[in-house]
Scaffold this active site. Structure first.
Site, PDB file in Angstrom:
ATOM      1  N   LYS A  69      -8.053   0.398 -45.586  1.00 27.36           N
ATOM      2  CA  LYS A  69      -9.339   1.027 -45.898  1.00 27.36           C
ATOM      3  C   LYS A  69      -9.295   2.535 -45.639  1.00 27.36           C
ATOM      4  O   LYS A  69      -9.795   3.321 -46.448  1.00 27.36           O
ATOM      5  CB  LYS A  69     -10.453   0.360 -45.074  1.00 27.36           C
ATOM      6  CG  LYS A  69     -10.672  -1.109 -45.431  1.00 27.36           C
ATOM      7  CD  LYS A  69     -11.850  -1.726 -44.684  1.00 27.36           C
ATOM      8  CE  LYS A  69     -11.538  -2.013 -43.234  1.00 27.36           C
ATOM      9  NZ  LYS A  69     -10.563  -3.116 -43.058  1.00 27.36           N
ATOM     10  N   THR A  70      -8.704   2.933 -44.523  1.00 26.33           N
ATOM     11  CA  THR A  70      -8.623   4.362 -44.203  1.00 26.33           C
ATOM     12  C   THR A  70      -7.727   5.084 -45.202  1.00 26.33           C
ATOM     13  O   THR A  70      -8.053   6.184 -45.671  1.00 26.33           O
ATOM     14  CB  THR A  70      -8.071   4.558 -42.778  1.00 26.33           C
ATOM     15  OG1 THR A  70      -8.915   3.874 -41.852  1.00 26.33           O
ATOM     16  CG2 THR A  70      -8.018   6.036 -42.425  1.00 26.33           C
ATOM     17  N   ASP A 114     -15.618   4.923 -40.165  1.00 24.73           N
ATOM     18  CA  ASP A 114     -14.948   3.662 -39.831  1.00 24.73           C
ATOM     19  C   ASP A 114     -15.866   2.800 -38.964  1.00 24.73           C
ATOM     20  O   ASP A 114     -16.666   3.327 -38.187  1.00 24.73           O
ATOM     21  CB  ASP A 114     -13.642   3.961 -39.089  1.00 24.73           C
ATOM     22  CG  ASP A 114     -12.709   2.757 -39.062  1.00 24.73           C
ATOM     23  OD1 ASP A 114     -12.950   1.789 -39.812  1.00 24.73           O
ATOM     24  OD2 ASP A 114     -11.737   2.784 -38.286  1.00 24.73           O
ATOM     25  N   THR A 163     -15.322  -4.191 -40.643  1.00 31.25           N
ATOM     26  CA  THR A 163     -14.750  -5.530 -40.518  1.00 31.25           C
ATOM     27  C   THR A 163     -15.851  -6.574 -40.361  1.00 31.25           C
ATOM     28  O   THR A 163     -15.567  -7.766 -40.289  1.00 31.25           O
ATOM     29  CB  THR A 163     -13.831  -5.601 -39.277  1.00 31.25           C
ATOM     30  OG1 THR A 163     -14.583  -5.209 -38.117  1.00 31.25           O
ATOM     31  CG2 THR A 163     -12.631  -4.669 -39.442  1.00 31.25           C
ATOM     32  N   ARG A 222      -0.647  -3.146 -41.525  1.00 31.34           N
ATOM     33  CA  ARG A 222      -0.564  -2.509 -40.204  1.00 31.34           C
ATOM     34  C   ARG A 222       0.326  -3.314 -39.272  1.00 31.34           C
ATOM     35  O   ARG A 222       1.153  -2.767 -38.546  1.00 31.34           O
ATOM     36  CB  ARG A 222      -1.963  -2.354 -39.590  1.00 31.34           C
ATOM     37  CG  ARG A 222      -1.936  -1.751 -38.182  1.00 31.34           C
ATOM     38  CD  ARG A 222      -3.315  -1.755 -37.561  1.00 31.34           C
ATOM     39  NE  ARG A 222      -4.213  -0.861 -38.267  1.00 31.34           N
ATOM     40  CZ  ARG A 222      -5.532  -0.854 -38.113  1.00 31.34           C
ATOM     41  NH1 ARG A 222      -6.102  -1.721 -37.294  1.00 31.34           N
ATOM     42  NH2 ARG A 222      -6.277   0.010 -38.773  1.00 31.34           N
TER      43      ARG A 222
END
Length: 336
Positions: A69-70, A114, A163, A222
């Site tokens: 997402k980032t 975020d 999330t 990640r």
């Protein structure tokens, strides 16, 4: 160390890991692997906005942590030739913090928040007019003498990442023009990411080794990159920087990460329900008390991947361990 430490560490990078992950973050759309539907939709929205010389509609990206997402927010800003300002839902304690950020934006800038579900309700409501009218209503003074001043804002794009999609109020969700759910990755997509990361790290990762890491990465880039780092460290100390399939097995076994990506915490959770509660059903509060763990941690950290694998089922009476999980753990299944 609590039961959730290992699993939590996979999803939540340390400062050292953040430096590594930032160095491996792709800077071009063609380098971003997976999430094809999301990419296509965003690129169309960006191209259309650029043709109209407008800012892109506000974007909401939701889904499990570590799926990109980032990175996508950075790519949106780059495609728009804009600056990106980044913050976190917990970083804004009062409305003045948000006002300071918004008034320092420039036209077509991207504001990335975020964990946007963690914004307080006053700040969330303050964002409504900023997102819709590109204006900010500020109350000056108190009591009968108080008055509202409206400040015009540049036409910016808010990119929210969360999330916990369900924790956003419906009025807030409705103000995003583009909403996408990020999906877990197939191992094949993660292989491409790992091979690409290996080149950046100046280490050689063959496809077979990358695939083995990918299978244990819980469908998350990640985690795949963090496991690659652990393998790299092991190869450096034990195998003269040579990474092959055998080295991958040894390195990840040392980390107690099995062939499906289950950690020690995951197996403890499953084995406790099998051994102490005959595989369930058993309630969340009982599980939490037995493991000496917070119920929210169990729901948000341990259970999602086990649900994805089909290893546990949520029933009205509680959690039940599936036959598939019994088989994986080597237990004899005595259920129906």
């Amino acid at each position: 160390m609590t039961h959730s430490d290992t699993t939590s560490n996979l999803n939540n990078p340390t400062p050292e890991d953040e430096i590594l992950l930032n160095s491996l973050r792709v800077s071009e759309w063609k380098g971003f692997k997976g999430q094809d539907q999301v990419k296509k939709s965003l690129l169309i929205a960006i191209e259309a906005a650029k043709e109209r010389a407008e800012s892109v509609d506000h974007i909401l990206l939701y889904g499990p942590p570590g799926l990109g997402k980032t990175t996508l927010s950075h790519l949106v800003a780059k495609a728009m030739d804009s600056n990106i300002k980044m913050t976190h839902g917990t970083a804004m304690a009062k409305t003045g913090d948000l006002a300071a950020i918004l008034t320092n934006l420039e036209d077509q800038d991207v504001l990335f928040i975020d964990e946007i579900h963690r914004l307080s309700r006053p700040i969330e409501e303050m964002l409504y007019s900023a997102m819709e009218d590109f204006a900010l209503d500020i109350v000056i003074g108190k009591g009968p003498s108080a008055r509202t001043v409206r400040l015009d804002l540049p036409h910016f794009t808010l990119v929210g990442a969360t999330t916990r999609f369900g924790l956003l109020s419906r009025p807030f969700r409705d103000r995003f023009g583009v909403t996408h759910r990020m999906q877990y990755y197939d191992p094949e997509d993660l292989v491409d990411i790992l091979v690409q990361a290996g080149k950046t790290l100046n280490i050689s990762v063959d496809d077979q080794s990358a695939l083995e890491i990918s299978r244990r990465a819980r469908g998350t880039p990640r985690i795949a990159l963090k496991l690659l780092k652990r393998v790299r460290d092991y190869a450096q100390i034990k195998h003269n920087n040579i990474i092959d399939l055998n080295v991958v097995h040894q390195a990840l076994d040392l980390q107690n990460i099995d062939v499906l990506g289950l950690t020690h915490s995951d197996r403890t959770f499953l084995e406790m329900i099998i051994n102490r509660h005959q595989g369930g059903p058993v309630g969340l509060s009982t599980i939490a008390a037995t493991l000496n763990e917070d119920p929210i941690t169990i729901e948000e950290v341990i259970e999602p991947y086990l649900l994805q694998l089909g290893f546990i089922k949520k029933t009205p009476k509680g959690r039940v361990i599936s036959q598939t999980a019994y088989s994986h753990l080597g237990f004899e299944y005595n259920g129906d």
